[in-house]
Design an enzyme around this catalytic site. Structure first.
Site, short mmCIF file in Angstrom:
data_model
loop_
_atom_site.label_atom_id
_atom_site.label_comp_id
_atom_site.label_asym_id
_atom_site.label_seq_id
_atom_site.Cartn_x
_atom_site.Cartn_y
_atom_site.Cartn_z
N GLU A 5 7.68 1.02 5.01
CA GLU A 5 7.15 -0.01 5.90
C GLU A 5 7.36 -1.35 5.22
O GLU A 5 7.13 -1.48 4.01
CB GLU A 5 5.64 0.24 6.13
N HIS B 29 3.92 7.13 3.81
CA HIS B 29 4.85 5.99 3.66
C HIS B 29 4.38 5.06 2.56
O HIS B 29 3.24 5.14 2.11
CB HIS B 29 5.04 5.23 4.99
N HIS C 113 0.83 -1.21 0.00
CA HIS C 113 0.00 0.00 0.00
C HIS C 113 0.86 1.25 0.00
O HIS C 113 2.04 1.22 0.32
CB HIS C 113 -0.97 0.05 1.19
#
Ligand code: CO
Length: 141
Positions: A130, A79, A7
């Site tokens: 991440e 992020h 994502h």
């Protein structure tokens, strides 16, 4: 080492306006707002054919995205999340290559119930990265 783009997270100052924009202007499939008190955010997931967008809005007093929104009042990309097969192996490899892991360095349970960790943006061209282990649930570790 990294797999799919899981994502892209975008911090927004108005969650309803941002969700409406993705639904009405971009024609995306937009889910309901979900409070994630453990992470200090309210999240709206937008499902795309090949990945997801997560709209992040601060929840509670010490939200980790409040400072970002203070610096970027109209919102911005917060992020990106890449999938990895084994988060411990990925972490140890990255540390051995000189990368810094945020926080304790141990993976935590992320917004999708999977193990995640964050890499220092200064080590990755100014982008907060991440890593999420998708293949195995946390309790199996
Ligand atoms: Co994320």
């Amino acid at each position: 080492m990294i797999g799919r783009l899981n994502h892209v997270a975008i911090a927004v100052p108005d969650l309803t306006a941002a969700a409406d924009q993705y639904r009405d202007m971009l024609g995306a499939t937009v889910g309901p707002a979900q409070d994630e008190p453990d992470h200090g955010v309210t999240v709206v997931f937008i499902e795309l054919a090949n990945t997801k967008i997560e709209l992040l809005y601060p929840l509670g007093e010490n939200s980790p995205i409040q400072g970002f929104l203070d610096k970027n009042p109209s919102g911005g990309m917060h992020h990106i999340c890449y999938e990895v097969e084994n988060i411990i192996q990925a972490r140890d490899h990255l540390i051995s290559m000189g990368a810094r892991i945020l926080g304790t360095g141990d993976p935590k349970i992320g917004a999708h119930g999977k193990l995640v960790l964050f890499l220092h943006p200064k080590d990755f061209t100014g982008t907060l990265v991440e890593l999420e282990q998708v293949s195995m649930r946390a309790q199996e570790i």
